[in-house]
Motif scaffolding. Structure first.
Motif, PDB file in Angstrom:
ATOM      1  N   THR A 567       0.645  -1.045   0.061  1.00 17.13           N
ATOM      2  CA  THR A 567      -0.097   0.044  -0.180  1.00 17.13           C
ATOM      3  C   THR A 567       0.937   1.304  -0.005  1.00 17.13           C
ATOM      4  O   THR A 567       1.959   1.286   0.972  1.00 17.13           O
ATOM      5  N   PHE A 568       0.634   2.123  -0.925  1.00 20.15           N
ATOM      6  CA  PHE A 568       1.315   3.328  -0.925  1.00 20.15           C
ATOM      7  C   PHE A 568       0.566   4.433  -0.221  1.00 20.15           C
ATOM      8  O   PHE A 568      -0.614   4.852  -0.497  1.00 20.15           O
ATOM      9  N   GLU A 569       1.345   4.953   1.010  1.00 20.54           N
ATOM     10  CA  GLU A 569       0.631   6.046   1.594  1.00 20.54           C
ATOM     11  C   GLU A 569       0.881   7.421   1.093  1.00 20.54           C
ATOM     12  O   GLU A 569       1.760   7.544   0.310  1.00 20.54           O
ATOM     13  N   PRO A 570      -0.103   8.532   1.360  1.00 28.52           N
ATOM     14  CA  PRO A 570       0.414   9.791   1.031  1.00 28.52           C
ATOM     15  C   PRO A 570       1.858  10.343   1.524  1.00 28.52           C
ATOM     16  O   PRO A 570       2.024   9.746   2.707  1.00 28.52           O
ATOM     17  N   GLU A 571       2.717  10.851   0.816  1.00 29.47           N
ATOM     18  CA  GLU A 571       4.079  11.176   1.210  1.00 29.47           C
ATOM     19  C   GLU A 571       4.009  12.780   1.302  1.00 29.47           C
ATOM     20  O   GLU A 571       3.925  13.384   0.221  1.00 29.47           O
ATOM     21  N   LEU A 572       4.258  13.403   2.399  1.00 28.24           N
ATOM     22  CA  LEU A 572       4.264  14.755   2.761  1.00 28.24           C
ATOM     23  C   LEU A 572       5.837  15.237   2.449  1.00 28.24           C
ATOM     24  O   LEU A 572       6.736  14.636   2.763  1.00 28.24           O
ATOM     25  N   LEU A 573       6.006  15.986   1.307  1.00 28.71           N
ATOM     26  CA  LEU A 573       7.174  16.400   1.150  1.00 28.71           C
ATOM     27  C   LEU A 573       7.654  17.693   1.486  1.00 28.71           C
ATOM     28  O   LEU A 573       8.827  17.877   1.877  1.00 28.71           O
ATOM     29  N   GLY A 574       6.839  18.531   1.932  1.00 25.80           N
ATOM     30  CA  GLY A 574       7.257  19.688   2.822  1.00 25.80           C
ATOM     31  C   GLY A 574       5.905  20.545   3.271  1.00 25.80           C
ATOM     32  O   GLY A 574       4.856  20.477   2.678  1.00 25.80           O
ATOM     33  N   GLN A 575       6.037  21.494   4.015  1.00 26.79           N
ATOM     34  CA  GLN A 575       5.382  22.709   4.343  1.00 26.79           C
ATOM     35  C   GLN A 575       5.936  24.039   4.124  1.00 26.79           C
ATOM     36  O   GLN A 575       7.074  24.304   4.564  1.00 26.79           O
ATOM     37  N   VAL A 576       4.849  24.844   3.558  1.00 25.80           N
ATOM     38  CA  VAL A 576       5.437  26.220   3.392  1.00 25.80           C
ATOM     39  C   VAL A 576       5.541  26.951   4.476  1.00 25.80           C
ATOM     40  O   VAL A 576       5.064  26.900   5.500  1.00 25.80           O
ATOM     41  N   SER A 577       6.488  27.938   4.346  1.00 31.64           N
ATOM     42  CA  SER A 577       6.647  28.972   5.640  1.00 31.64           C
ATOM     43  C   SER A 577       5.640  30.224   5.398  1.00 31.64           C
ATOM     44  O   SER A 577       5.384  30.849   6.299  1.00 31.64           O
ATOM     45  N   VAL A 578       4.798  30.283   4.267  1.00 34.96           N
ATOM     46  CA  VAL A 578       3.992  31.343   4.132  1.00 34.96           C
ATOM     47  C   VAL A 578       2.884  31.233   5.213  1.00 34.96           C
ATOM     48  O   VAL A 578       2.415  30.012   5.444  1.00 34.96           O
ATOM     49  N   SER A 579       2.237  32.318   5.614  1.00 38.28           N
ATOM     50  CA  SER A 579       1.600  32.135   6.876  1.00 38.28           C
ATOM     51  C   SER A 579       0.057  31.724   6.226  1.00 38.28           C
ATOM     52  O   SER A 579      -0.318  32.191   5.445  1.00 38.28           O
ATOM     53  N   PRO A 580      -0.676  31.213   7.448  1.00 35.87           N
ATOM     54  CA  PRO A 580      -2.060  30.832   6.976  1.00 35.87           C
ATOM     55  C   PRO A 580      -2.906  32.072   6.634  1.00 35.87           C
ATOM     56  O   PRO A 580      -3.609  32.090   5.916  1.00 35.87           O
ATOM     57  N   GLU A 581      -2.738  33.148   7.158  1.00 32.75           N
ATOM     58  CA  GLU A 581      -3.288  34.350   6.856  1.00 32.75           C
ATOM     59  C   GLU A 581      -3.104  34.761   5.320  1.00 32.75           C
ATOM     60  O   GLU A 581      -3.928  35.172   4.752  1.00 32.75           O
ATOM     61  N   THR A 582      -1.891  34.688   5.273  1.00 28.99           N
ATOM     62  CA  THR A 582      -1.431  35.149   3.718  1.00 28.99           C
ATOM     63  C   THR A 582      -2.104  34.438   2.437  1.00 28.99           C
ATOM     64  O   THR A 582      -2.774  34.695   1.615  1.00 28.99           O
ATOM     65  N   MET A 583      -2.142  32.965   2.973  1.00 22.72           N
ATOM     66  CA  MET A 583      -2.893  31.892   1.954  1.00 22.72           C
ATOM     67  C   MET A 583      -4.302  32.305   2.167  1.00 22.72           C
ATOM     68  O   MET A 583      -4.765  32.026   1.055  1.00 22.72           O
ATOM     69  N   ALA A 584      -4.836  32.576   3.262  1.00 21.87           N
ATOM     70  CA  ALA A 584      -6.411  32.859   3.111  1.00 21.87           C
ATOM     71  C   ALA A 584      -6.566  33.937   2.277  1.00 21.87           C
ATOM     72  O   ALA A 584      -7.705  34.061   1.580  1.00 21.87           O
ATOM     73  N   HIS A 585      -5.923  35.099   2.103  1.00 27.77           N
ATOM     74  CA  HIS A 585      -6.084  36.299   1.567  1.00 27.77           C
ATOM     75  C   HIS A 585      -6.095  36.053   0.095  1.00 27.77           C
ATOM     76  O   HIS A 585      -6.921  36.538  -0.875  1.00 27.77           O
ATOM     77  N   VAL A 586      -5.002  34.978  -0.265  1.00 30.64           N
ATOM     78  CA  VAL A 586      -4.947  34.848  -1.898  1.00 30.64           C
ATOM     79  C   VAL A 586      -5.879  33.839  -2.137  1.00 30.64           C
ATOM     80  O   VAL A 586      -6.722  34.015  -3.310  1.00 30.64           O
ATOM     81  N   ARG A 587      -6.402  33.005  -1.434  1.00 28.50           N
ATOM     82  CA  ARG A 587      -7.619  31.930  -1.882  1.00 28.50           C
ATOM     83  C   ARG A 587      -8.769  32.952  -1.989  1.00 28.50           C
ATOM     84  O   ARG A 587      -9.793  32.698  -2.898  1.00 28.50           O
ATOM     85  N   ARG A 588      -8.902  34.160  -1.118  1.00 28.64           N
ATOM     86  CA  ARG A 588     -10.180  34.915  -1.449  1.00 28.64           C
ATOM     87  C   ARG A 588     -10.217  35.499  -2.534  1.00 28.64           C
ATOM     88  O   ARG A 588     -11.274  35.834  -3.149  1.00 28.64           O
ATOM     89  N   GLY A 589      -9.047  35.892  -2.991  1.00 30.58           N
ATOM     90  CA  GLY A 589      -8.954  36.645  -4.226  1.00 30.58           C
ATOM     91  C   GLY A 589      -9.243  35.752  -5.371  1.00 30.58           C
ATOM     92  O   GLY A 589      -9.853  35.987  -6.659  1.00 30.58           O
ATOM     93  N   MET A 590      -8.835  34.507  -5.239  1.00 30.30           N
ATOM     94  CA  MET A 590      -8.974  33.388  -6.491  1.00 30.30           C
ATOM     95  C   MET A 590     -10.626  33.074  -6.434  1.00 30.30           C
ATOM     96  O   MET A 590     -11.037  32.891  -7.360  1.00 30.30           O
ATOM     97  N   ARG A 591     -11.226  33.226  -5.341  1.00 29.78           N
ATOM     98  CA  ARG A 591     -12.721  32.898  -5.041  1.00 29.78           C
ATOM     99  C   ARG A 591     -13.318  34.233  -5.922  1.00 29.78           C
ATOM    100  O   ARG A 591     -14.305  33.954  -6.611  1.00 29.78           O
ATOM    101  N   ALA A 592     -12.909  35.335  -5.859  1.00 32.64           N
ATOM    102  CA  ALA A 592     -13.232  36.432  -6.564  1.00 32.64           C
ATOM    103  C   ALA A 592     -13.249  36.057  -8.036  1.00 32.64           C
ATOM    104  O   ALA A 592     -14.275  37.049  -8.967  1.00 32.64           O
ATOM    105  N   VAL A 593     -12.479  35.457  -8.581  1.00 30.02           N
ATOM    106  CA  VAL A 593     -12.336  35.130  -9.901  1.00 30.02           C
ATOM    107  C   VAL A 593     -13.589  34.648 -10.639  1.00 30.02           C
ATOM    108  O   VAL A 593     -13.933  34.902 -11.808  1.00 30.02           O
ATOM    109  N   THR A 594     -14.363  33.931  -9.948  1.00 30.51           N
ATOM    110  CA  THR A 594     -15.443  33.157 -10.462  1.00 30.51           C
ATOM    111  C   THR A 594     -16.485  33.917 -10.063  1.00 30.51           C
ATOM    112  O   THR A 594     -17.959  33.381  -9.866  1.00 30.51           O
ATOM    113  N   GLU A 595     -16.551  35.029  -9.306  1.00 23.96           N
ATOM    114  CA  GLU A 595     -17.681  35.878  -8.790  1.00 23.96           C
ATOM    115  C   GLU A 595     -18.030  36.934  -9.826  1.00 23.96           C
ATOM    116  O   GLU A 595     -17.043  37.189 -10.679  1.00 23.96           O
ATOM    117  N   PRO A 596     -19.194  37.645  -9.689  1.00 24.49           N
ATOM    118  CA  PRO A 596     -19.427  38.690 -10.804  1.00 24.49           C
ATOM    119  C   PRO A 596     -18.065  39.653 -10.850  1.00 24.49           C
ATOM    120  O   PRO A 596     -17.710  40.081 -10.204  1.00 24.49           O
TER     121      PRO A 596
END
Length: 692
Positions: A567-596
């Motif tokens: 069985t091949f289990e998921p393999e974590l290669l690494g975790q980014v140092s970018v803060s969760p707040e920063t990624m949340a802001h960018v995800r919010r911007g990407m959400r706006a791509v599919t909004e009016p």
């Protein structure tokens, strides 16, 4: 005196006869003893050797393991075929006549008397039959078998046996993933020598068929290849099989693979790509290729992956390749080229979320605004696709404003952009499991530019120096006086000094990182070049909060008895140092791509709110020789869904697709609709499609 001499002569003859007699007796005794030794003492051993010389071991081919999708649907299997063979021990006129009759019965234009005779002549070992043709189970097979059996008396040495043949029931579907098998070549034979391969064996050539041909799971070897069986036969002095002997060893089938792939999702992905490519090809004949991949953002499992043009693995095992050779060898189409992992492309605006995260991490506030007038105000004054007015981070992502991201790149600096891109896996291989030939792509940086540009310029000027030397060598050969020769040498030295000065000036300028390099990199142009699997993994990492998983295709390896042996289990290669707040802001911007007002609003406006999609469109200059930089663009699209609780991520490119939303974006729409079980209108309205 005379009588005495005669007596002495008789005595001499008598002694010689006695010696000869003794020698004859000794020789006779030796022969009798040798005969006794051979017939009595070693009788059992010679009887055994005689028996062994009459007995041959013939291999029984083993069935390869199956390849199944995550739900147990068969993607690759083996079906019975009839192997028509001829004994290689036939000789002379008999061989010629049997071959002629067999060729007549098979009625195959590719099989002639000459080709069969050549096969028989080259075949080793002599006691094994020579396979002439494989016929899949069906009407044709029964007709051929019937004709052969009706003329059996005229066809001594012709043998019909059932054997397994690789078969891909879905045709070209997932063809690049599965790969195909073929006859082993000499290089492979040498590579796999320790695993008892033989010259006529079949072996995985590409894709999973190759990667999992033999899988080393220390201390054992598992994989798709089965273990051959053997049967013993008795042959006569002409190496013809006389009878079958008891004690056969049955073959052992290979292990099967259970993939992470969902074949229904795969089918939707490929159908959507085919439809989009066909539509675009009507407007731009250069279109015809693309690539896309769908990942589970929680594990890195590959749910679907496709490269176009298609490749049908059956073509390489059922004899169809010869008819389609021109298609597979087309240098522009390159159907066997897996564009998901081997093709590298400029990401265009799909890179902008990286720039956004780098800028936020460097201290830029999401509320920071830029007034876009349609062109950046710093040289070389790179255009935006339209004037956007005043935009903040979320609006800049939504409308894909080049001006905003150039300024963000300027304020952030290239080093921070490169750091974030590296953490998200851009510019390096993902290490995807189950796929060969992955490219690393290019993440441009000052160090990269200095190394690559210096090497390129050096090679360019070396060529120019060489040509200059050739010109002046020719002139010197034609010189007729010393004065003319001196003048030519002085002229050559002057030209060489000018060339070296030009080299230094150009080298110092071009290897230096300039502000415009940062501007181009920040908007995904310039030297940026990544694989589609890299883009998918980067957006999956952003979607799941910063965990970068190794993409993988094979979930389990199962024995012929149905037991899970790996069985091949998921393999974590690494975790980014970018803060969760920063990624949340960018995800919010990407959400706006599919909004009016966003560049992909029209694609997902009919999706329910709980299944909202976050995305980023991309339009990138192809950078290919001969293409029009104002007209020829690749269309790219990255996305994840649901936006608030991501499960899957998508990345795709349609070559010469133009705008990302109206090309690869349509493919993403079909994929997300299938994954979430949405029943949507087939025709997507395009009246409000925007460009980038």
């Amino acid at each position: 005196m005379i009588k005495g001499e005669k007596f002495m002569a008789d005595k001499a003859i008598e002694r010689k006869l006695t010696v000869y007699l003794i020698l004859i007796i000794l020789m006779f005794i030796f022969l009798v003893a040798r005969l006794f030794f051979l017939q009595v003492v070693q009788a059992q051993e010679f009887e055994m050797q005689s028996r062994e010389n009459r007995i041959r071991s013939l291999r029984i081919p083993a069935r390869r393991g199956d390849i199944l999708d995550r739900n147990g649907q068969v993607l690759a299997t083996s079906k019975p075929v009839f192997s028509v063979s001829i004994s290689s021990s036939l000789r002379g006129e008999e061989q010629e006549e049997v071959i002629r009759r067999l060729v007549e019965i098979l009625n195959d234009p590719k099989i002639t008397v000459e080709t069969v005779k050549a096969k028989v002549k080259e075949h080793r070992p002599r006691y094994e039959p020579v396979e002439i043709k494989r016929i899949p189970w069906g009407t044709e097979a029964w007709e051929v078998i019937t004709r052969i059996e009706e003329r059996r008396a005229e066809l001594p040495g012709v043998i019909i046996e059932a054997a397994p043949m690789r078969y891909y029931p879905n045709g070209s579907l997932a063809g690049h993933i599965l790969g195909f098998i073929g006859q082993i070549n000499e290089q492979e034979l040498e590579t796999y020598r320790e695993y008892n391969y033989e010259l006529n064996d079949k072996i995985g050539k590409t894709g999973l068929e190759k990667v999992f041909e033999l899988w080393k799971d220390e201390p054992r070897i598992i994989g798709l290849r089965g273990r051959k069986g053997f049967r013993q036969v008795e042959v006569n002095v002409r190496d013809q099989i006389v009878r079958e002997l008891p004690g056969a060893i049955a073959p052992v089938p290979g292990d099967s693979l259970i993939l992470t792939l969902d074949i229904d999702l795969q089918r939707v992905l490929e159908d959507a790509m085919d439809e989009v490519i066909a539509d675009i090809k009507e407007e731009n004949p250069k279109a015809g290729a693309g690539a896309a991949v769908v990942l589970d953002v929680r594990t890195g499992a590959i749910l679907a992956m496709a490269s176009k043009p298609e490749m049908n693995p059956n073509d390489f095992v059922d004899g169809s390749y010869q008819e389609k050779k021109s298609y597979y060898n087309d240098p522009k189409l390159r159907p066997a080229f897996n564009r998901v992992v081997q093709g590298t492309y400029p990401p265009g605006s799909t890179f902008k979320p990286i720039t956004a995260m780098a800028a936020l991490e460097a201290g830029l506030d999401p509320s920071f605004t830029v007034n876009c007038t349609g062109r950046y105000w710093r040289p070389p004054y790179i255009k935006c696709w339209k004037p956007h007015g005043i935009v903040n981070l979320y609006q800049a992502i939504a409308v894909s404003c080049n001006t905003y991201f150039q300024e963000a790149g300027y304020r952030t600096g290239i080093d921070k952009i490169v750091q974030v891109a590296q953490e998200f896996g851009l510019g390096s291989k993902t290490g995807v499991q189950g796929i060969l030939g992955e490219e690393a792509g290019i993440l441009p940086s000052p160090q990269w530019k200095e190394e690559v540009v210096a090497r390129t310029i050096q090679q360019r000027f070396q060529e120019r120096r060489k040509k200059l030397e050739e010109v002046y060598t020719q002139k010197l050969m034609q010189a007729t006086t010393y004065e003319e020769r001196d003048r030519i040498l002085e002229e050559q030295e002057q030209r060489m000094r000018q060339l070296n000065l030009e080299y230094q000036i150009q080298l110092n300028w071009e290897k230096k990182w300039h502000p415009y390099d940062t501007f181009n990199t920040a908007i995904g142009q310039g030297a940026n070049s990544y694989t589609v699997i890299q883009l998918a993994n980067y957006v999956a990492t952003l979607a799941n909060g910063g965990n970068r998983w190794r993409p993988y295709l094979v979930h389990q390896i199962v024995s012929p008895e149905g037991k899970v042996i790996k069985t091949f289990e998921p393999e974590l290669l690494g975790q980014v140092s970018v803060s969760p707040e920063t990624m949340a802001h960018v995800r919010r911007g990407m959400r706006a791509v599919t909004e009016p007002g966003g560049t992909a609003y029209f694609l997902f406006k009919d999706f329910p709110p709980e299944l909202a999609v976050a995305a980023k469109t991309g339009t990138a200059q192809t950078g290919r020789s001969g293409d029009d930089p104002k007209k020829d663009f690749h269309g790219l699209f990255i996305a994840f869904a649901p936006a608030d609780a991501p499960e899957i991520a998508f990345a795709g490119i349609i070559e010469y697709g133009g705008n990302g939303s109206s090309s690869a974006g349509k493919v993403a729409r079909a994929v997300f609709a299938e994954y979430f079980g949405l029943q949507l209108e087939e025709n997507v309205m395009t009246s409000d499609v925007v460009s980038e």
